[in-house]
Design a protein around this motif. Structure first.
Motif, PDB file in Angstrom:
ATOM      1  N   CYS A 136      44.638  41.899 121.755  1.00  0.00           N
ATOM      2  CA  CYS A 136      43.241  42.279 121.783  1.00  0.00           C
ATOM      3  C   CYS A 136      43.176  43.658 122.430  1.00  0.00           C
ATOM      4  O   CYS A 136      44.075  44.041 123.176  1.00  0.00           O
ATOM      5  N   ASN A 137      42.145  44.383 122.142  1.00  0.00           N
ATOM      6  CA  ASN A 137      41.859  45.634 122.843  1.00  0.00           C
ATOM      7  C   ASN A 137      42.981  46.676 122.846  1.00  0.00           C
ATOM      8  O   ASN A 137      43.340  47.199 123.896  1.00  0.00           O
ATOM      9  N   SER A 161      42.963  49.639 122.173  1.00  0.00           N
ATOM     10  CA  SER A 161      42.544  50.984 122.607  1.00  0.00           C
ATOM     11  C   SER A 161      42.528  51.139 124.123  1.00  0.00           C
ATOM     12  O   SER A 161      42.362  52.241 124.639  1.00  0.00           O
ATOM     13  N   HIS A 179      33.094  49.077 124.810  1.00  0.00           N
ATOM     14  CA  HIS A 179      33.825  48.033 124.069  1.00  0.00           C
ATOM     15  C   HIS A 179      33.374  46.624 124.410  1.00  0.00           C
ATOM     16  O   HIS A 179      33.993  45.655 123.965  1.00  0.00           O
ATOM     17  N   ASN A 195      31.197  44.655 123.413  1.00  0.00           N
ATOM     18  CA  ASN A 195      30.873  43.746 122.321  1.00  0.00           C
ATOM     19  C   ASN A 195      32.037  43.549 121.358  1.00  0.00           C
ATOM     20  O   ASN A 195      31.885  42.867 120.346  1.00  0.00           O
ATOM     21  N   ASP A 196      33.181  44.126 121.636  1.00  0.00           N
ATOM     22  CA  ASP A 196      34.338  43.953 120.765  1.00  0.00           C
ATOM     23  C   ASP A 196      34.762  42.484 120.735  1.00  0.00           C
ATOM     24  O   ASP A 196      34.649  41.788 121.730  1.00  0.00           O
ATOM     25  N   THR A 197      35.289  42.051 119.593  1.00  0.00           N
ATOM     26  CA  THR A 197      35.883  40.726 119.554  1.00  0.00           C
ATOM     27  C   THR A 197      37.350  40.907 119.184  1.00  0.00           C
ATOM     28  O   THR A 197      37.711  41.858 118.488  1.00  0.00           O
ATOM     29  N   CYS A 198      38.165  39.997 119.662  1.00  0.00           N
ATOM     30  CA  CYS A 198      39.583  40.089 119.383  1.00  0.00           C
ATOM     31  C   CYS A 198      39.849  39.605 117.966  1.00  0.00           C
ATOM     32  O   CYS A 198      39.486  38.494 117.614  1.00  0.00           O
ATOM     33  N   SER A 199      40.472  40.446 117.164  1.00  0.00           N
ATOM     34  CA  SER A 199      40.683  40.080 115.766  1.00  0.00           C
ATOM     35  C   SER A 199      41.971  39.283 115.556  1.00  0.00           C
ATOM     36  O   SER A 199      42.222  38.784 114.480  1.00  0.00           O
TER      37      SER A 199
END
Ligand SMILES: *[C@@H]1O[C@H](CO)[C@@H](O)[C@H](O)[C@H]1NC(C)=O
Length: 125
Positions: A30-31, A33, A118, A120-124
């Motif tokens: 995840c994440n 970046s 970030h 609101n990012d979700t782990c893809s």
């Protein structure tokens, strides 16, 4: 049943792939970046211990799906639990006498700046 056989095969494949992966390669990333340097093991351990009360599994491991929930606790200054978390972590950090507090200040500022764009990012993965 074909569906359950195929599903078992997929699980077996994933289990094999995970166990074959080198230890340094997380099953999820995840994440990707996130590129803020970590402070010190002592400071990080204080946050991990303090964070458990509100986010079980609280972590500074940016590859974890719990990373953003963890930063949300650390960076939402308006949240009711923020002060309690920071007091608990800060009291612990005062015992990290060999470590320069500036290292944590730098990590905190960088982590929360990253989080603000970030959150609101979700782990893809
Ligand atoms: C995250 O989602 C909330 C609620 O939908 C929104 O108000 C906010 O602007 C979003 N923030 C970012 C950085 O995308």
């Amino acid at each position: 049943m074909h569906a359950s056989i195929a599903f078992s095969a997929v699980l077996a494949f994933i289990a094999t792939a995970v166990s074959a992966a080198p230890a340094s390669f997380a099953a999820t990333d995840c994440n990707p970046s996130y590129d803020v340097a970590s402070s010190t093991p002592c400071f990080t351990a204080c946050n991990v211990v303090a964070g458990q009360e509100w986010v079980p599994g609280w972590t500074m491991d940016s590859t974890s799906a719990l990373f953003i929930p963890s930063l949300t606790l650390m960076c939402t200054k308006t949240a009711p639990e923020y002060r309690s978390f920071m007091t608990k972590a800060g009291t612990c950090m005062a015992q990290c006498t060999a470590d320069d507090p500036e290292l944590f200040n730098t990590e905190f500022a960088g982590a929360c700046a990253w989080w603000s764009t970030h959150k609101n990012d979700t782990c893809s993965a």
